[in-house]
Design a protein around this motif. Structure first.
Motif, PDB file in Angstrom:
ATOM      1  N   ASP B 234     -20.368 -26.444   6.881  1.00 54.53           N
ATOM      2  CA  ASP B 234     -21.596 -25.993   7.536  1.00 54.53           C
ATOM      3  C   ASP B 234     -21.266 -25.153   8.767  1.00 54.53           C
ATOM      4  N   ILE B 359     -24.657 -35.590  20.411  1.00 54.51           N
ATOM      5  CA  ILE B 359     -24.319 -35.731  18.995  1.00 54.51           C
ATOM      6  C   ILE B 359     -23.842 -34.380  18.457  1.00 54.51           C
ATOM      7  N   LYS B 362     -20.418 -33.587  19.542  1.00 51.80           N
ATOM      8  CA  LYS B 362     -19.514 -34.691  19.186  1.00 51.80           C
ATOM      9  C   LYS B 362     -19.042 -35.495  20.397  1.00 51.80           C
ATOM     10  N   SER B 365     -20.600 -40.584  19.542  1.00 46.50           N
ATOM     11  CA  SER B 365     -20.292 -40.991  18.179  1.00 46.50           C
ATOM     12  C   SER B 365     -20.463 -42.494  18.125  1.00 46.50           C
ATOM     13  N   LEU B 366     -20.234 -43.073  16.961  1.00 50.19           N
ATOM     14  CA  LEU B 366     -20.409 -44.525  16.861  1.00 50.19           C
ATOM     15  C   LEU B 366     -19.425 -45.253  17.770  1.00 50.19           C
ATOM     16  N   TRP B 431     -29.392 -39.776  12.906  1.00 46.53           N
ATOM     17  CA  TRP B 431     -28.145 -39.086  12.592  1.00 46.53           C
ATOM     18  C   TRP B 431     -27.367 -39.861  11.528  1.00 46.53           C
ATOM     19  N   ARG B 432     -27.354 -41.207  11.643  1.00 48.68           N
ATOM     20  CA  ARG B 432     -26.671 -42.010  10.619  1.00 48.68           C
ATOM     21  C   ARG B 432     -27.366 -41.881   9.276  1.00 48.68           C
ATOM     22  N   ARG B 434     -28.535 -39.250   8.293  1.00 49.59           N
ATOM     23  CA  ARG B 434     -28.337 -37.834   7.972  1.00 49.59           C
ATOM     24  C   ARG B 434     -29.625 -37.014   8.052  1.00 49.59           C
TER      25      ARG B 434
END
Lengths: 466, 466
Positions: B234, B359, B362, B365-366, B431-432, B434
């Motif tokens: 992407d 997010i 980056k 993040s988790l 976001w998790r 998607r």
């Protein structure tokens, strides 16, 4: 959110392709474990394959005490590049922990633009101390001159390492010069051709140089269409020019017109990102990216905007207060009034956001503000009518009161029309007054839409329903 | 806003330095005057000194009929570059006005990435027609293959014009090859070293090549740290990698691992700008930059988000409705309740904006979501307490009712705490799942803060005041 640790492994980094980005969540955890065991060998092994930019990200992600442990165990991993890549707030903490001589040594190999980036946010005494520890005096003078330009200007962004040659040199001479001279910039994409007053008069891209035969003179292959940037240009304009003309690098000149530096596109990429983010943050009342800040500073940084918002909310409340009697006679008004205000606020924000970005990208100027204003008025009216019908219908059905429906609908049209108009007027006026439209426009706009929303709805209700 | 025409001359372009940007308001007006007089000679003279990018901007700024007149009078000014620079909506109108053969001819000199940019948004039949009119069959096949990659992927961004050579070639051979070969890309910054399977194994920047002596082999000067981009990556990730690692160009590979193209930083600059703007626009419910769109399309594009917002506003109203009896007994509640909801909405939006951008870059993040959650909760609590005191104080003084002040304060703490928590939870969960956090998070968040704001305030009032 982190309910199942094993799942984390399966989930790639945000939208990321495996392998594109060096730093993974698993790696961060492994590093943290090594830090807690104070296992310097393991730590070194983990970070050895990482790019400097990834080491910088890794350090950013560590908590304060882990970060100190990291610097204790692996201070040689903190190269000048790592320092240049790291985020401002975090960098300051690290520099405070390192010896001045270690910092000076680390940054001595960097190009001036990166040295400036590392030093510009430090306290003046600390800045001076590190500058004095720089081994090369010419570097020091260059950095000091760059720091004399305003923050966020081209003078700060530029590197002083570049190649400038007279127009009568041949391709062969140029290539031989580059093969022999040790003191060249780390990386460059074009050489500049200057006149005897050292003013840039042309540029030769390296691929052009490579494709030309040795006896050809630079004047015969140079491009004369130059985008010369004065050193005091704001970085936002630098970003605009690079984006507009697809530049890879551009010459920077001092007040005398002499070539004093070059800005390369990698620095501009950061600027473009930064400026767009600044607009995002300002539109929602955040001063800057505060993800790596402590809670107290973050709360403080966001306080002012919330305070301004409180003032405008109280102003809107005061409008409602004037209609206390009206509401007392008809509680339905209290139930429905937030809908009118909220729709106006949202419609206005849509217009405002488009206007703020269009001003930033120079798509909106005084030449077309008239036309865009006409358009936004029509858009506000169109959506106003549609939502007047929808909301009025809902209200009429809910309270079984047709007149109430008409009042809601009327207020909706008025508020969405006003929202569209002020969503454009506010940023354009702020911009003419040389105030950043992104900072103040949102608050002003919601004040307008709240006040008009409550006023129109409760006012119409007072006139027609009681 | 444009009350005094003479003032316009004195005001420079938004923050602009004279001379950095070719297109001025005065020039746009002069062009418009020439168009109205149908004076082709004057028009040509005015646009002759402009860069293609400025001609593209000029065409964008013209109204529909002026634009048609422009194309009629100066169709040869619409080069392939101008078409590539122009904004999608406007480009389509222009291509419709031009002959297919004229368009094909104009774009035939462009690199594949630019041809793809011109063609990708056209209707399939029109696209096919122009492709078939392209003079060079190899170009056509290349463009068609690029178009077979998903929209916004590396395959669409890359150009197929690049130089790849085997590792055993010498610097001398390479330079001679470049001097003799006519069919090189317009511009390039590095050459790629490939193995016999045509997989990229290294890269040699041009300045490295220039500085090395002729007998040296490419394998001895190539950099092996490659950032290889699969063609289906992407564009947001492409932008991230360029920004993260300060790349100037990067090799793109097909599924087989073969080198099929190269992405250059000038295209990435557009992507980075586009992606950041996408976040800005989505956060305020605008689908895309619509400044050059007609009013009806603009209204339609913004309608959906307003509709969703209406649904959430009605939901919040429904909460108030449940407390109609409470409000009926104490109108002050109706006056004060928007303050609580508005402060929660604003505080939550601050957190949300920081989270959405973190997010995207980056930084969130988790691995660190836990920690950021803890921080945002504390920030919400801290500002909640401060604003509880302020707002509670104002309310108590206003209505001379201490208990009312406590209720406002209590509701404020609850809502700002919830706002901070959900400002982070909502984007991370989206976001998790998607789902783009920027698109949906704002609506969900204000629903939460409105509902909780009204519920906490009116609920506490019902319990303690009546």
């Amino acid at each position: 959110m982190t309910d199942g640790a094993p799942k984390i492994e399966a989930l790639p980094q945000a939208g990321g392709e495996e392998g594109l980005y060096g730093l993974t969540s698993a790696l961060v955890r492994a590093v943290r474990a090594a830090l807690h065991r104070a296992d310097a060998g393991e730590l070194r092994e983990l970070i050895a394959p990482l790019h400097d930019a990834d080491i910088a990200d890794l350090i950013e992600r560590l908590r304060g005490d882990d970060r100190e442990q990291f610097i204790d165990l692996a201070s040689d991993a903190v190269s000048g590049e790592v320092l240049a890549f790291i985020e401002d707030d975090v960098r300051e903490a690290i520099i405070n922990q390192l010896d001045t001589s270690k910092v000076a040594e680390a940054i001595s190999d960097l190009d001036t633009d990166d040295v400036v980036a590392v030093l510009e946010d430090l306290d003046p005494p600390q800045q001076r101390e590190i500058l004095e520890a720089l081994p090369d005096q010419a570097d020091r003078a260059g950095v000091q001159e760059s720091l004399s330009y305003p923050e966020n200007s081209a003078g700060r962004l530029m590197q002083r390492e570049f190649i400038s040659l007279p127009a009568f040199w041949t391709v062969g001479q140029t290539i031989d010069f580059m093969r022999e001279d040790e003191d060249l910039p780390d990386d460059f994409y074009e050489i500049f051709v200057v006149n005897p007053r050292q003013e840039p008069i042309g540029t030769v891209r390296l691929n052009r140089l490579l494709r030309s035969s040795r006896p050809i003179r630079l004047r015969d292959i140079m491009e004369q269409e130059l985008h010369i940037i004065p050193a005091d240009t704001d970085q936002e304009d630098v970003g605009f020019v690079f984006d507009q003309y697809d530049l890879i690098s551009a010459p920077v000149v001092g007040v005398s017109g002499r070539l004093i530096g070059v800005i390369t596109v990698d620095d501009v990429l950061d600027v473009v990102q930064e400026e767009a983010e600044e607009d995002i943050f300002r539109l929602s009342g955040v001063q800057e990216a505060d993800i790596y800040r402590a809670a107290l500073q973050t709360a403080g940084g966001r306080f002012i905007w919330l305070l301004v918002n409180l003032a405008t909310a109280i102003l809107a409340s005061f409008v409602i207060y004037q209609f206390s009697g009206t509401i007392d006679q008809m509680v339905a008004l209290a139930v429905l009034m937030p809908i009118v205000a909220s729709m106006g606020g949202n419609a206005g924000t849509q217009t405002l956001t488009v206007a703020v970005r269009a001003i930033a990208t120079k798509d909106l100027s005084l030449a077309n503000a008239h036309r865009v204003f006409g358009k936004e008025t029509i858009v506000g009216l169109l959506n106003g009518i549609v939502f007047a019908v929808l909301t009025g219908g809902v209200a009429a059905a809910w309270y079984e009161d047709t007149a109430l429906g008409y009042v809601v609908g009327g207020a909706m049209i008025i508020n969405m029309l006003v929202a569209g108009m002020f969503g454009l007027i506010i940023p354009v006026v702020l911009w003419r007054l040389r105030i950043d439209p992104a900072t103040a426009a949102g608050v002003l706009l919601t004040t307008v839409t709240d006040v008009i929303g409550f006023l129109a709805f409760l006012g119409l209700a007072g006139m027609f329903l009681l």
